[in-house]
Design an enzyme around this catalytic site. Structure first.
Site, mmCIF file in Angstrom:
data_model
loop_
_atom_site.group_PDB
_atom_site.id
_atom_site.type_symbol
_atom_site.label_atom_id
_atom_site.label_comp_id
_atom_site.label_asym_id
_atom_site.label_seq_id
_atom_site.Cartn_x
_atom_site.Cartn_y
_atom_site.Cartn_z
ATOM 1 N N LEU A 174 0.850 -1.187 0.000
ATOM 2 C CA LEU A 174 0.000 0.000 0.000
ATOM 3 C C LEU A 174 0.885 1.235 0.000
ATOM 4 O O LEU A 174 1.696 1.429 0.912
ATOM 5 C CB LEU A 174 -0.896 0.035 1.248
ATOM 6 C CG LEU A 174 -1.936 -1.057 1.452
ATOM 7 C CD1 LEU A 174 -1.298 -2.348 1.958
ATOM 8 C CD2 LEU A 174 -2.994 -0.599 2.453
ATOM 9 N N ARG B 212 1.440 -5.383 8.157
ATOM 10 C CA ARG B 212 2.860 -5.078 8.361
ATOM 11 C C ARG B 212 3.107 -3.575 8.298
ATOM 12 O O ARG B 212 2.546 -2.876 7.441
ATOM 13 C CB ARG B 212 3.729 -5.764 7.301
ATOM 14 C CG ARG B 212 3.690 -7.276 7.342
ATOM 15 C CD ARG B 212 4.760 -7.879 6.447
ATOM 16 N NE ARG B 212 4.615 -9.328 6.368
ATOM 17 C CZ ARG B 212 5.099 -10.176 7.259
ATOM 18 N NH1 ARG B 212 5.768 -9.704 8.307
ATOM 19 N NH2 ARG B 212 4.921 -11.477 7.116
ATOM 20 N N GLY C 212 1.257 4.108 4.413
ATOM 21 C CA GLY C 212 2.129 3.237 3.639
ATOM 22 C C GLY C 212 2.478 1.962 4.373
ATOM 23 O O GLY C 212 2.995 1.991 5.475
ATOM 24 N N SER C 213 2.216 0.796 3.789
ATOM 25 C CA SER C 213 2.380 -0.431 4.544
ATOM 26 C C SER C 213 2.209 -1.630 3.627
ATOM 27 O O SER C 213 2.312 -1.524 2.404
ATOM 28 C CB SER C 213 1.363 -0.478 5.686
ATOM 29 O OG SER C 213 0.072 -0.158 5.190
ATOM 30 N N ARG C 214 1.899 -2.779 4.228
ATOM 31 C CA ARG C 214 1.738 -4.020 3.463
ATOM 32 C C ARG C 214 0.785 -4.949 4.207
ATOM 33 O O ARG C 214 0.784 -4.998 5.436
ATOM 34 C CB ARG C 214 3.110 -4.675 3.286
ATOM 35 C CG ARG C 214 3.102 -6.097 2.766
ATOM 36 C CD ARG C 214 4.509 -6.586 2.605
ATOM 37 N NE ARG C 214 4.600 -8.038 2.720
ATOM 38 C CZ ARG C 214 5.728 -8.726 2.658
ATOM 39 N NH1 ARG C 214 6.877 -8.093 2.497
ATOM 40 N NH2 ARG C 214 5.717 -10.039 2.762
#
Length: 421
Positions: free
Chosen positions: A302, A358, A388-390
């Protein structure tokens, strides 16, 4: 005649609390999201109240609702007024709604709703909850409301204690006079199959902007802080333009927390994306956290421009949740495997499914709102990651086939990323 367990000095708030339309919708949300057939029990309702209207609106053709008159009424008179009100709603409602004078006449139900706010001492609240719990079917939900105040309150403290043990959801309703907190309690475990009969839960703290777009409560708070800083800067240095920096930042910060409505595929074999973003990897692997099983893992990155609300990829029951410590590497890099991550494990008809939130280089705050024991519908919001991430979705490798590849763009709650074999 046995009175309501929340009547008079035994639990009802002495301060007038108006349950408005929004709070009433939250109180009836478990009824509304249940696809039926189901039974409901509404305790402490008054004729013409918003809570009664919300409960009736949630009924489907095969549903049944029992209503116990408000404790502020006087026995038969209150029940008679309720019956008259229900009869005015028409044949469809009267065929599915039964009015009784006391709890002794009520039968156990799948969803029990206490329409009157609990107050009083902890012992009084405990006794009231015990009486109501006896009327909840196995795996059912008891919904209660308390004033949302930081002042010492025995009843609110007791409800918070029970929510820590049995809670499957809690919502703060600020748009009520005064604000209230609604708790959903499940004292006996539900089977994971029940999640397939649910719609995504209502999120009252998500502020609607348009018919299809909301802003998560985190975004409202962040934008408020930015505007507050702008006001302070303007007051401290009236001639400076410095105040414009936080003022201009308020809109994009709020936009980061946008929460759009999504159309979830009805196909029971479909697994949907847990978030918006770009697919980083699709691989078969083992993970020692989940035993010796082989999993199909689909990882999605993301960016700061993507919607960061996370959704359940499948319907299931939350059976475990834990956070593992780590670093804060950029989420698109292999090193992100060792970042701080939150693991939500679901029990489903196809076996264990895990959703991993995450952190990234900028994203360092994970929000998870689904307690252990709660049921999640497919596509239901359960948390978010800030900036911002996953997200990784783990599926049993021998039971699922991927439908996406690295580089594909996906939409959380809408894009099918795999299908059950």
């Amino acid at each position: 005649m046995t009175q309501s367990p929340v009547g008079g000095a035994s639990g009802v708030s002495r301060r007038p609390i108006q349950i408005g339309d929004r709070a009433a919708r939250v109180l009836a949300s478990e009824l509304a999201r249940h696809g039926g057939p189901k039974t409901g029990l509404l305790v402490g309702a008054a004729a013409g109240s918003a809570t009664l209207a919300a409960a009736i609106d949630a009924l489907l053709p095969d549903d049944r609702l029992t209503v116990v008159a408000a404790s502020s009424g006087s026995g038969f008179g209150a029940a008679a007024a309720l019956r008259e009100h229900v009869e005015r709603q028409g044949r469809w409602v009267t065929d599915r709604t039964r009015v009784v004078e006391s709890l002794t006449e009520a039968e156990p139900a799948d969803v029990v709703i206490l329409a009157e706010p609990l107050a009083g001492s902890a012992d009084e609240a405990r006794a009231a909850l015990a009486d109501l719990t006896k009327l909840v079917n196995a795996g059912g939900v008891l919904t209660v409301v308390v004033p949302a105040t930081r002042l010492p309150s025995g009843a609110a403290d007791e409800v918070e204690r029970q929510a820590a043990l049995y809670g499957v959801g809690s919502d703060l309703v600020l748009r009520n006079v005064p604000p209230v907190r609604v708790h959903r309690l499940r004292h006996t475990p539900a089977h994971h199959a029940a999640a397939h009969n649910l719609l995504p839960a209502l999120r009252p703290s998500s502020v609607p902007l348009t018919r299809g777009m909301n802003i998560d409560s985190n975004g409202v708070a962040a934008a408020g802080i930015a505007l507050g800083l702008a006001a302070l800067a303007k007051a401290a240095r009236p001639k400076s333009k410095l105040w414009m920096v936080p003022a201009l930042a308020a809109a994009p910060v709020a936009a980061f927390f946008r929460d759009p409505q999504r159309d979830v595929p009805e196909d029971t074999s479909a697994v949907v994306a847990a978030s918006d973003g770009k697919v980083l990897g699709v691989e078969r692997m083992h993970d020692k956290r989940f035993g010796d099983m082989e999993f199909l893992r689909i990882a999605v990155f993301l960016s700061v421009l993507d919607v960061h609300v996370n959704r359940a990829p499948v319907a299931g029951k939350v059976v475990d949740y834990f956070v593992e410590d780590g670093g804060y590497a950029a989420a698109m890099k292999p090193e992100a495997e060792h970042n701080v991550a939150a693991y939500t494990l679901l029990e489903t008809a196809h076996g264990p499914v895990a959703v991993v939130q995450r952190t990234g280089l900028i994203a360092r705050r994970i929000v998870q709102r689904a307690p252990v024991g709660s049921l999640l519908a497919k596509g239901e919001r359960f948390g978010l990651i800030r900036f911002g991430s996953r997200t990784d979705v783990y599926l049993p490798a021998d039971k699922a086939a991927p439908t996406v590849a690295p580089g594909d763009r996906v939409v959380g709650g809408a894009t099918v990323i795999a299908t059950w074999l």
